[in-house]
Structure formats: structure tokens, C-alpha cells
Design a protein around this motif. Structure first.
Motif, PDB file in Angstrom:
ATOM      1  N   ASN A 116       0.828  -1.214   0.000  1.00  0.00           N
ATOM      2  CA  ASN A 116       0.000   0.000   0.000  1.00  0.00           C
ATOM      3  C   ASN A 116       0.859   1.260   0.000  1.00  0.00           C
ATOM      4  OD1 ASN A 116      -2.278  -1.585   0.068  1.00  0.00           O
ATOM      5  ND2 ASN A 116      -2.636  -1.342   2.258  1.00  0.00           N
TER       6      ASN A 116
ATOM      7  N   SER B 271      -4.459   5.153  -5.830  1.00  0.00           N
ATOM      8  CA  SER B 271      -4.425   4.390  -4.587  1.00  0.00           C
ATOM      9  C   SER B 271      -5.592   4.767  -3.675  1.00  0.00           C
ATOM     10  CB  SER B 271      -3.099   4.627  -3.856  1.00  0.00           C
ATOM     11  OG  SER B 271      -2.007   4.197  -4.646  1.00  0.00           O
TER      12      SER B 271
ATOM     13  N   VAL C 244      -8.505   5.941  -4.678  1.00  0.00           N
ATOM     14  CA  VAL C 244      -9.712   5.383  -5.290  1.00  0.00           C
ATOM     15  C   VAL C 244      -9.818   3.887  -5.009  1.00  0.00           C
ATOM     16  CG1 VAL C 244     -10.847   4.907  -7.495  1.00  0.00           C
ATOM     17  CG2 VAL C 244      -9.809   7.141  -7.087  1.00  0.00           C
ATOM     18  N   ALA C 245      -8.654   3.219  -4.933  1.00  0.00           N
ATOM     19  CA  ALA C 245      -8.637   1.782  -4.672  1.00  0.00           C
ATOM     20  C   ALA C 245      -8.911   1.445  -3.208  1.00  0.00           C
ATOM     21  CB  ALA C 245      -7.290   1.196  -5.084  1.00  0.00           C
ATOM     22  N   GLY C 246      -9.048   2.451  -2.368  1.00  0.00           N
ATOM     23  CA  GLY C 246      -9.404   2.212  -0.975  1.00  0.00           C
ATOM     24  C   GLY C 246      -8.273   2.342   0.024  1.00  0.00           C
ATOM     25  N   ILE C 247      -7.108   2.781  -0.429  1.00  0.00           N
ATOM     26  CA  ILE C 247      -5.967   2.948   0.467  1.00  0.00           C
ATOM     27  C   ILE C 247      -6.058   4.317   1.138  1.00  0.00           C
ATOM     28  CG2 ILE C 247      -3.443   3.109   0.611  1.00  0.00           C
ATOM     29  CD1 ILE C 247      -3.297   1.257  -1.810  1.00  0.00           C
ATOM     30  N   ASN C 248      -5.853   4.341   2.437  1.00  0.00           N
ATOM     31  CA  ASN C 248      -5.837   5.613   3.174  1.00  0.00           C
ATOM     32  C   ASN C 248      -4.480   6.270   2.924  1.00  0.00           C
ATOM     33  OD1 ASN C 248      -5.816   7.717   5.033  1.00  0.00           O
ATOM     34  ND2 ASN C 248      -7.028   6.565   6.516  1.00  0.00           N
TER      35      ASN C 248
END
Length: 347
Positions: free
Chosen positions: A195, A206, A208-212
Motif C-alpha cells: 500500500n 491508490s 480510489v482503490a481504498g488505500i488511506n
């Protein structure tokens, strides 16, 4: 991806080790005392501090940012920890283990502050960390006008002690290798590492892909602060004192070491062992100049040239990697078109 392509990309990503072998060979042939065991241990020992800063800078670069405050944190974290535990509150916080914990905590808090300002407030990482560096240097000069010495043996252990069971080598060397191994595992074999690299490679994708991504950036700066604090403990332990000049001018060299080790200025790329190679190359370079008796003024010029070469090599590596991948894509496209043409002909 073909085996030959993987090999070429691997060689490109690990070019630092080829540079290291080439430089070592030249110095071993040209400088009589360079390749001795004593000198090799000396190089590794004097590289340990820079190694921590290279890893700190490289880790932040992997997230697509830059930290100019690492050398100031190196001096500030141990300086304030020693003042608090020895001078200001010796009865309450006089335990050396407390001083070690304070040192690491101060480094982490400074990294947290930098990361929060960059990730949450949207401040430019260059200007933010530069301002923090200037503030910390001013505070160090104010609070530590003179050196603080001697230090407790427990606090100075990793910087000064030697391990008889390992050939009487300095304890700082195995400690450094252990830290780099931990980061190698962290970066390459954990979800956090994937990540974190993804955040540096493309922050928006990243997210958008759900990574904080904000959390990743903040954690990156915190890790850099802790590593800088460890570098400060190594420095203080080696000289058995805390001084206000510790770490002066090391940030840009750490930046060069990270780039030489394969970390990209554009983020999303880097390896712990590559950065270790970059740090060792910096140590060999400095050691060779000293053995040759080069004047201090010329050493600074040579170090500046090395920083320029590191930036140049980074640009060359990125361009060459892009060219190799584009050619592979064109080859795959031609192969696909040829297969389609053959299928049409068969019908």
C-alpha cells in the motif's frame, strides 16, 4: 513478462551493487590499505549513521515526498531526551531506558507533525520540512550551547560498544543490518509495504482503490523521524556526548544515497537493501578520499558532484526502464497482431 526482461529490469534496479563492486575494485587496486579487514570494518562502522538517514530519506521518497529535517531530528531528538532525563527531571526520568524511549518518541512526534502538515494541511513537503529543520537547529543551539557528556553506557551502547563474539566489531554494524532486514521484509512482504509503494506510485489511484493515502504519508514521515532519532543515538553513542553540530550537512548526502540505491524521486519505487548499498557506496567514497589525503574543501566539492551524479543516474534509470517496458509492449502488440493475421489467413 519474459525471463530476459525480468533479468534486465532486475539488473537496472540493482545497479548500485554493480557500481559498488566496480568502485571497490578500483580502490582496492589503487589504494594499498583500502581492502584490509580493519578498513572494511571502519567503513561499515562510519556508514551506520548515514545508513539510517539514507533509509529515512529513501522511505519518505517512496511515498513521493521529501524530508529535509532528518539531520536536525538527528541532533534534536537525543539532545532533548538527554536534557529532560539527565538535566531537567533526573529523579523522574533518569533511567537510561527512559531516555532511549524519549529519543524515539521525539523522533516519531516530529515525523507525525511533518506528515500531518503535508498530508492533512496540504503543505509542500520541501518547504515544510525545511522550516522544521531550521526551527530544530535553532532550538538545539539554544538548549545545547555546549556538549552534554558523558552519557550512560546503556544509552551509548549501540553507538560505542563492541561485540567480542563477532570478532570485536562495533555493535552498530549488526544493529544497522538488522534494521535494514526488517525494512526489507516490511516493504516487500507486507500489505503495508504494498500500500505504501502504491501511494507513492499513484496517490489518486491508490485513494480510489481504498488505500488511506494520508495515513500512509503520515506513517512514512513518522518512520523517517524514528530512523533519524536512531541515527542520533548512534552519533551520540559514538562520541559519548550530545553536541549541537551533530548531523550537520548530512541530509543531501542521504538524499544522494537513496537515489543511488534505486529509490526514485517520483515515488513508488525503492528497496531497503538498495538503499543500504547506496549508503555503503557513500562510505567507501568518503573513506577513499580520506586515504588519498584529499583536502577537506575538495571533499565537499566531490560530495556535491556525487549528489549531481545520483540525480543523473536516477533520471537515466527511469528513462531506460520506461524504454525497455515500451519496447516490450510494442513486441507484445506485434506478436498479437501477427497471431490475428494468421488466424484470418487460416479461415
Amino acid at each position: 513478462m519474459s525471463g530476459s526482461l525480468k533479468l534486465r529490469l532486475a539488473l537496472l534496479d540493482n545497479i548500485i551493487w554493480m557500481m559498488l563492486i566496480a568502485f571497490f575494485s578500483v580502490c582496492a587496486l589503487g589504494i594499498p590499505s583500502f581492502a584490509t579487514w580493519t578498513n572494511m570494518v571502519n567503513i561499515l562502522y562510519h556508514t551506520t549513521i548515514m545508513s539510517m538517514l539514507v533509509l529515512a530519506q529513501g522511505f519518505v521518497l517512496m511515498s513521493g515526498n521529501l524530508d529535509l529535517s532528518i539531520d536536525a531530528v538527528l541532533a534534536f531528538a537525543p539532545g532533548m531526551a538527554i536534557l529532560v532525563s539527565v538535566k531537567w527531571f533526573p529523579g523522574l526520568l533518569g533511567n537510561p531506558w527512559t531516555a532511549i524511549l524519549l529519543t524515539l518518541s521525539i523522533g516519531a512526534l516530529l515525523g507525525l507533525f511533518n506528515g500531518f502538515c503535508v498530508a492533512r494541511l496540504g503543505m509542500n513537503a520541501f518547504m515544510q520540512t525545511l522550516s522544521v529543520s531550521i526551527i530544530l537547529r535553532g532550538l538545539v543551539l539554544f538548549f545545547i550551547p555546549l556538549s552534554i557528556f558523558p552519557l550512560d553506557p546503556v544509552y551509548s551502547f549501540i553507538g560505542k560498544a563492541r561485540i567480542v563474539q563477532l570478532g570485536n566489531i562495533p555493535a552498530a554494524i549488526p544493529v544497522t543490518f538488522l534494521i535494514f532486514f526488517i525494512f526489507h521484509v516490511l516493504i516487500n512482504y507486507t500489505v503495508f509495504g504494498r500500500n505504501y509503494l502504491a501511494t507513492g506510485g499513484n496517490t489518486r489511484a491508490s485513494f480510489v482503490a481504498g488505500i488511506n493515502t494520508n495515513r500512509m504519508i503520515i506513517l512514512g514521515f513518522m518512520v523517517a523521524g524514528i530512523l533519524s532519532a536512531i541515527a542520533g543515538m548512534l552519533t551520540a553513542g559514538r562520541q559519548d556526548s550530545v553536541s549541537n553540530t551533530m548531523g550537520n550537512g548530512m541530509t543531501l548526502l542521504a538524499f544522494a544515497g537513496a537515489l543511488l540505491g534505486g529509490t526514485s524521486m517520483s515515488g513508488g519505487k525503492g528497496s531497503a537493501f538498495g538503499m543500504l548499498g547506496g549508503a555503503i557506496l557513500l562510505g567507501m567514497f568518503s573513506n577513499a578520499l580520506n586515504l588519498l589525503g584529499v583536502k577537506v574543501t575538495l571533499i565537499h566539492a566531490a560530495q556535491g558532484t556525487l549528489i549531481f551524479l545520483a540525480i543523473l543516474i536516477d533520471r537515466f534509470r527511469v528513462a531506460l526502464r520506461g524504454s525497455i517496458l515500451r519496447k516490450e509492449q510494442v513486441r507484445k502488440l506485434h506478436h498479437s497482431l501477427n497471431e490475428q493475421a494468421e488466424n484470418v489467413t487460416s479461415y
